[in-house]
Write a protein that holds these residues in place. Structure first.
Motif, PDB file in Angstrom:
ATOM      1  N   GLU A  57      41.265  50.458  40.868  1.00 26.48           N
ATOM      2  CA  GLU A  57      42.007  50.817  39.638  1.00 26.48           C
ATOM      3  C   GLU A  57      41.168  49.891  38.691  1.00 26.48           C
ATOM      4  OE1 GLU A  57      46.513  50.771  37.861  1.00 26.48           O
ATOM      5  OE2 GLU A  57      46.034  50.166  39.958  1.00 26.48           O
ATOM      6  N   ILE A  58      41.088  48.576  38.902  1.00 29.34           N
ATOM      7  CA  ILE A  58      40.379  47.655  38.080  1.00 29.34           C
ATOM      8  C   ILE A  58      39.079  48.140  37.499  1.00 29.34           C
ATOM      9  CG2 ILE A  58      39.574  45.202  37.440  1.00 29.34           C
ATOM     10  CD1 ILE A  58      41.945  44.353  39.350  1.00 29.34           C
ATOM     11  N   LEU A  59      38.058  48.512  38.499  1.00 29.82           N
ATOM     12  CA  LEU A  59      36.923  49.079  38.417  1.00 29.82           C
ATOM     13  C   LEU A  59      37.115  50.326  37.485  1.00 29.82           C
ATOM     14  CD1 LEU A  59      34.000  48.860  38.714  1.00 29.82           C
ATOM     15  CD2 LEU A  59      34.208  50.211  40.973  1.00 29.82           C
ATOM     16  N   LEU A  60      37.914  51.346  37.959  1.00 27.72           N
ATOM     17  CA  LEU A  60      37.938  52.506  37.047  1.00 27.72           C
ATOM     18  C   LEU A  60      38.727  52.388  35.630  1.00 27.72           C
ATOM     19  CD1 LEU A  60      37.830  55.775  37.105  1.00 27.72           C
ATOM     20  CD2 LEU A  60      40.234  55.642  38.021  1.00 27.72           C
ATOM     21  N   LYS A  61      39.389  51.458  35.286  1.00 23.15           N
ATOM     22  CA  LYS A  61      39.875  50.985  34.080  1.00 23.15           C
ATOM     23  C   LYS A  61      38.774  50.328  33.212  1.00 23.15           C
ATOM     24  CE  LYS A  61      44.828  50.065  34.994  1.00 23.15           C
ATOM     25  NZ  LYS A  61      45.808  48.946  34.723  1.00 23.15           N
ATOM     26  N   GLU A  62      37.895  49.532  33.925  1.00 20.54           N
ATOM     27  CA  GLU A  62      36.838  48.859  33.172  1.00 20.54           C
ATOM     28  C   GLU A  62      35.738  50.116  32.836  1.00 20.54           C
ATOM     29  OE1 GLU A  62      34.379  46.018  31.496  1.00 20.54           O
ATOM     30  OE2 GLU A  62      36.170  46.057  32.330  1.00 20.54           O
TER      31      GLU A  62
END
Length: 258
Positions: A186-191
């Motif tokens: 999720e963090i990677l996708l948001k980034e």
């Protein structure tokens, strides 16, 4: 000359006694075997025999002073025989392979004129069952079997509970790992979304700067068209980024935003 009125029948019935008891038809020293001997009968008192000494022979005698050789007998072993034996002149009785239990040997005797003893002579003895057939042993084995069953069931239940706890811990650990992976994704996708949005904003800013320098109306129209398409892509990307369900979007809201 025979005068019937002078004929007197012998109405005195014989006196019965048991003279000896033998094991396996062999002379038996009961006193040497540790049994108490009755001084009046010379027979063991409260005779209790193990299950493997179950072959007994009773020697008996009916005392009759008149015609002693014509004394007749009937006998039975209560607990083994239901009926009395046939009338016999044999003065012994043998019983083999007796089952464990209590028995009473009963003896009747008749004199030469057929007068029988009014009540039988009795002798009671017991064949003791083996250990594995005694009630206390059976009860003990039932208790042991019950205890063993309960122990096995309890051990099985504890094993299942332990296994279930271990599985729950593994599932919890895997769930935590998956949650961590999901958070990382999720963090990677948001980034990624953030970077794409920034890149689109940079492209739009560059187009805006470039538009200020263009003087040709046709070129300006082309630049504004390109900027509008980039803006449309930015709006679509923003909608996708803000939408919880990535499998579909609200097309009407997207068209209104466009």
């Amino acid at each position: 000359m025979f005068l019937p009125e002078m004929d007197r029948r012998n109405q005195v019935y014989p006196h019965t006694i048991i003279t000896n008891i033998m094991l396996s038809q062999k002379p038996t020293d009961w006193a040497g075997m540790g049994y108490t001997i009755d001084s009046s009968t010379e027979l063991p008192v409260n005779l209790r025999l193990p299950y493997n000494r179950n072959h007994l022979t009773f020697d008996f005698h009916g005392i009759s002073l008149t015609a002693p050789d014509r004394v007749r007998y009937r006998y039975r072993l209560k607990g083994h025989d239901e009926q009395w034996s046939a009338v016999t002149d044999h003065s012994f009785a043998t019983y083999a392979s007796l089952d464990p239990g209590s028995y009473t040997f009963q003896l009747l005797a008749a004199n030469s004129d057929g007068y029988w003893t009014p009540s039988p002579l009795t002798y009671t003895f017991t064949i003791v069952p083996p250990v594995w057939r005694r009630e206390w042993f059976i009860v003990l084995m039932v208790l042991v079997a019950t205890g063993a069953t309960i122990s096995v069931v309890g051990l099985r239940e504890r094993s299942l509970v332990k296994l279930n706890t271990l599985l729950e811990q593994k599932v919890l650990h895997r769930t935590q790992l998956l949650e961590e992976k999901n958070r990382e994704k999720e963090i990677l996708l948001k980034e990624i979304h953030h970077r794409v949005k920034n890149n689109l904003q940079i492209i739009m800013s560059m187009l805006n700067l470039q538009t200020r320098r263009v003087q040709d109306p046709k070129a300006l129209e082309v630049m504004q068209s390109v900027r509008g398409r980039v803006r449309s892509m930015a709006i679509l990307h923003e909608r996708l980024y803000q939408h919880e369900d990535l499998a579909s979007i609200d097309l009407s809201a997207y068209m209104e935003a466009i």
